[in-house]
Design a protein around this motif. Structure first.
Motif, PDB file in Angstrom:
ATOM      1  N   LYS A  48     -15.416   8.753   5.474  1.00  0.00           N
ATOM      2  CA  LYS A  48     -14.470   9.146   4.423  1.00  0.00           C
ATOM      3  C   LYS A  48     -13.053   8.653   4.702  1.00  0.00           C
ATOM      4  N   PHE A  49     -12.764   8.315   5.944  1.00  0.00           N
ATOM      5  CA  PHE A  49     -11.385   8.049   6.352  1.00  0.00           C
ATOM      6  C   PHE A  49     -11.179   6.581   6.689  1.00  0.00           C
ATOM      7  N   HIS A  50     -10.034   6.047   6.247  1.00  0.00           N
ATOM      8  CA  HIS A  50      -9.681   4.677   6.603  1.00  0.00           C
ATOM      9  C   HIS A  50      -8.751   4.746   7.813  1.00  0.00           C
ATOM     10  N   LEU A  51      -9.322   4.674   8.996  1.00  0.00           N
ATOM     11  CA  LEU A  51      -8.533   4.701  10.219  1.00  0.00           C
ATOM     12  C   LEU A  51      -8.254   3.263  10.649  1.00  0.00           C
ATOM     13  N   PHE A  52      -7.015   2.858  10.499  1.00  0.00           N
ATOM     14  CA  PHE A  52      -6.623   1.487  10.769  1.00  0.00           C
ATOM     15  C   PHE A  52      -6.803   1.125  12.242  1.00  0.00           C
ATOM     16  N   GLU A  53      -7.282  -0.091  12.492  1.00  0.00           N
ATOM     17  CA  GLU A  53      -7.110  -0.696  13.806  1.00  0.00           C
ATOM     18  C   GLU A  53      -5.653  -1.137  13.908  1.00  0.00           C
ATOM     19  N   MET A  54      -5.120  -1.201  15.122  1.00  0.00           N
ATOM     20  CA  MET A  54      -3.699  -1.455  15.283  1.00  0.00           C
ATOM     21  C   MET A  54      -3.260  -2.782  14.649  1.00  0.00           C
ATOM     22  N   GLU A  55      -3.992  -3.880  14.915  1.00  0.00           N
ATOM     23  CA  GLU A  55      -3.613  -5.186  14.355  1.00  0.00           C
ATOM     24  C   GLU A  55      -3.737  -5.197  12.837  1.00  0.00           C
ATOM     25  N   GLU A  56      -4.750  -4.518  12.325  1.00  0.00           N
ATOM     26  CA  GLU A  56      -4.901  -4.393  10.872  1.00  0.00           C
ATOM     27  C   GLU A  56      -3.707  -3.664  10.271  1.00  0.00           C
ATOM     28  N   TYR A  57      -3.287  -2.592  10.933  1.00  0.00           N
ATOM     29  CA  TYR A  57      -2.156  -1.810  10.423  1.00  0.00           C
ATOM     30  C   TYR A  57      -0.861  -2.610  10.506  1.00  0.00           C
ATOM     31  N   LEU A  58      -0.713  -3.407  11.529  1.00  0.00           N
ATOM     32  CA  LEU A  58       0.468  -4.251  11.670  1.00  0.00           C
ATOM     33  C   LEU A  58       0.599  -5.180  10.462  1.00  0.00           C
ATOM     34  N   ASP A  59      -0.491  -5.835  10.094  1.00  0.00           N
ATOM     35  CA  ASP A  59      -0.466  -6.701   8.915  1.00  0.00           C
ATOM     36  C   ASP A  59      -0.232  -5.898   7.641  1.00  0.00           C
ATOM     37  N   PHE A  60      -0.808  -4.704   7.583  1.00  0.00           N
ATOM     38  CA  PHE A  60      -0.600  -3.834   6.429  1.00  0.00           C
ATOM     39  C   PHE A  60       0.885  -3.492   6.264  1.00  0.00           C
ATOM     40  N   VAL A  61       1.543  -3.145   7.346  1.00  0.00           N
ATOM     41  CA  VAL A  61       2.961  -2.793   7.277  1.00  0.00           C
ATOM     42  C   VAL A  61       3.791  -3.987   6.813  1.00  0.00           C
ATOM     43  N   VAL A  62       3.463  -5.167   7.275  1.00  0.00           N
ATOM     44  CA  VAL A  62       4.172  -6.365   6.801  1.00  0.00           C
ATOM     45  C   VAL A  62       3.950  -6.546   5.304  1.00  0.00           C
ATOM     46  N   ASP A  63       2.729  -6.330   4.837  1.00  0.00           N
ATOM     47  CA  ASP A  63       2.442  -6.408   3.406  1.00  0.00           C
ATOM     48  C   ASP A  63       3.309  -5.424   2.617  1.00  0.00           C
ATOM     49  N   VAL A  64       3.498  -4.239   3.175  1.00  0.00           N
ATOM     50  CA  VAL A  64       4.355  -3.240   2.528  1.00  0.00           C
ATOM     51  C   VAL A  64       5.803  -3.712   2.522  1.00  0.00           C
ATOM     52  N   ILE A  65       6.283  -4.131   3.670  1.00  0.00           N
ATOM     53  CA  ILE A  65       7.692  -4.501   3.822  1.00  0.00           C
ATOM     54  C   ILE A  65       8.100  -5.586   2.842  1.00  0.00           C
ATOM     55  N   GLU A  66       7.276  -6.611   2.686  1.00  0.00           N
ATOM     56  CA  GLU A  66       7.690  -7.727   1.847  1.00  0.00           C
ATOM     57  C   GLU A  66       7.619  -7.410   0.359  1.00  0.00           C
ATOM     58  N   ARG A  67       7.034  -6.273   0.005  1.00  0.00           N
ATOM     59  CA  ARG A  67       6.890  -5.914  -1.409  1.00  0.00           C
ATOM     60  C   ARG A  67       7.808  -4.786  -1.875  1.00  0.00           C
ATOM     61  N   ILE A  68       8.417  -4.060  -0.941  1.00  0.00           N
ATOM     62  CA  ILE A  68       9.193  -2.889  -1.375  1.00  0.00           C
ATOM     63  C   ILE A  68      10.658  -3.246  -1.628  1.00  0.00           C
ATOM     64  N   ASN A  69      11.301  -2.341  -2.315  1.00  0.00           N
ATOM     65  CA  ASN A  69      12.714  -2.480  -2.670  1.00  0.00           C
ATOM     66  C   ASN A  69      13.564  -2.699  -1.415  1.00  0.00           C
ATOM     67  N   PRO A  70      14.336  -3.775  -1.349  1.00  0.00           N
ATOM     68  CA  PRO A  70      15.157  -4.029  -0.159  1.00  0.00           C
ATOM     69  C   PRO A  70      16.273  -3.013   0.040  1.00  0.00           C
ATOM     70  N   GLU A  71      16.551  -2.189  -0.968  1.00  0.00           N
ATOM     71  CA  GLU A  71      17.578  -1.157  -0.841  1.00  0.00           C
ATOM     72  C   GLU A  71      17.071   0.054  -0.053  1.00  0.00           C
ATOM     73  N   THR A  72      15.765   0.207   0.062  1.00  0.00           N
ATOM     74  CA  THR A  72      15.176   1.359   0.741  1.00  0.00           C
ATOM     75  C   THR A  72      15.208   1.165   2.249  1.00  0.00           C
ATOM     76  N   THR A  73      15.761   2.132   2.956  1.00  0.00           N
ATOM     77  CA  THR A  73      15.803   2.082   4.414  1.00  0.00           C
ATOM     78  C   THR A  73      14.459   2.537   4.985  1.00  0.00           C
ATOM     79  N   LEU A  74      13.975   1.817   5.980  1.00  0.00           N
ATOM     80  CA  LEU A  74      12.698   2.153   6.610  1.00  0.00           C
ATOM     81  C   LEU A  74      12.952   2.827   7.948  1.00  0.00           C
ATOM     82  N   GLU A  75      12.469   4.064   8.082  1.00  0.00           N
ATOM     83  CA  GLU A  75      12.782   4.859   9.273  1.00  0.00           C
ATOM     84  C   GLU A  75      11.645   4.886  10.284  1.00  0.00           C
ATOM     85  N   ARG A  76      10.403   4.884   9.823  1.00  0.00           N
ATOM     86  CA  ARG A  76       9.294   5.034  10.767  1.00  0.00           C
ATOM     87  C   ARG A  76       8.043   4.388  10.213  1.00  0.00           C
ATOM     88  N   PHE A  77       7.205   3.837  11.119  1.00  0.00           N
ATOM     89  CA  PHE A  77       5.987   3.154  10.712  1.00  0.00           C
ATOM     90  C   PHE A  77       4.726   3.781  11.299  1.00  0.00           C
TER      91      PHE A  77
END
Length: 317
Positions: free
Chosen positions: A244-273
């Motif tokens: 039932k759960f999508h538990l990311f592998e670390m390298e998979e999550y790293l790429d996921f976070v990059v996918d998020v970063i390049e798509r979100i509003n540049p005005e939003t400050t990112l505090e924690r990943f």
């Protein structure tokens, strides 16, 4: 694009919270966590019992935090704790455990003002749920924000109502969006929190959630990978139905976070990943990596992919 061209004024490839914090304050400022003995409406029977299925506050409360101590005592202990590293600094009282606006407003005023009465405390960070904030409280915090740094961190967790229902959250995404809008334009710093990997959320949906939140009037986004912790309802579910759960592998999550970063509003400050559960609490996933190590890997990955925050961002008309 070269580093010097990043619009937030640093050589980081994303709009990082520590840099924005340094621009706001001329001196070092440290959060001191406070446990003021709150509960939540999905714990006390108002909306449910048991709380969020993934939640175990004991996994992140510092040792000096205890509702058995007064607000002042916890602040003094917190200052003593951090003074071993930094002698000269100011502090923010971080009301962290459970829903820290879930009480009558007179009680809230009393504890907030007790925290602010310490000469070294320059503001409040208040963690809460979007269904526990009244207009009268927002008006009060708006007045405080004229003299202090006031931040509300809303646990949104997911934009998908099916995911929210599955974790016994007790509110909808629509409630979160309305509360963020009610909080805006008051001089209050608005933070939002997402958990990546909840049941019914796919990786693409999780990216879309972050983008959607970044288009609201939030200042800061916190997110982390779903972790299965001991002594939670989710741990029992995971034991029976781990699929039932999508538990990311670390390298998979790293790429996921990059996918998020390049798509979100540049005005939003990112505090924690990511989140780091203390030893003995974590069931899965076990990455064996500290926050600063993940950030270092993230910086390298952004360079490798030649991307940055907002590179693929499409502004909402």
């Amino acid at each position: 694009m070269t580093d010097k061209n990043f619009k937030w004024g640093t050589n980081k490839r994303y709009n990082d919270f520590p840099s924005s914090f340094k621009r706001r304050f001329s001196e070092r400022v440290q959060k001191i966590s406070i446990d003021a003995g709150f509960t939540c409406p999905n714990r006390d029977g108002s909306k449910g019992v048991g709380g969020c299925t993934y939640c175990n506050n004991n996994s992140f409360n510092p040792a000096y935090c205890s509702p058995k101590k007064t607000i002042t005592e916890q602040i003094l202990l917190g200052i003593d704790f951090f003074n071993t590293k930094y002698k000269a600094q100011y502090y923010l009282a971080y009301f962290q455990a459970y829903s820290n606006t879930y009480a009558p407003i007179d009680h809230l005023k009393r504890i907030y003002e007790e925290a602010l009465s310490h000469e070294k405390v320059v503001g409040l960070v208040i963690g809460t749920r979007p269904d526990c904030v009244s207009d009268s409280l927002l008006s009060y915090l708006e007045e405080l924000a004229k003299d202090y740094y006031i931040s509300i961190e809303y646990g949104v967790e997911s934009v998908n109502n099916n995911a929210l229902a599955s974790i016994n959250r007790g509110h909808t995404y629509q409630e979160a969006e309305k509360t963020i809008m009610r909080t805006s334009n008051r001089g209050i710093h608005i933070g939002a929190h997402l958990v990546n990997g909840l049941p019914f959320d796919t990786p693409q949906m999780m990216i879309d959630h972050a983008v959607k939140l970044s288009n609201l009037p939030i200042d800061t986004l916190k997110m982390h990978q779903l972790q299965i912790l001991n002594s939670t309802a989710m741990a029992k579910e995971y034991d029976v139905e781990p699929e039932k759960f999508h538990l990311f592998e670390m390298e998979e999550y790293l790429d996921f976070v990059v996918d998020v970063i390049e798509r979100i509003n540049p005005e939003t400050t990112l505090e924690r990943f990511i989140n780091q559960a203390p030893k003995g609490w974590l069931i899965a996933p076990k990455w064996g990596i500290k926050n600063f190590e993940f950030v270092n890997k993230l910086d390298k990955k952004l360079v490798e992919r030649d991307t940055w925050q907002g590179k693929l961002y499409m502004a909402v008309e």
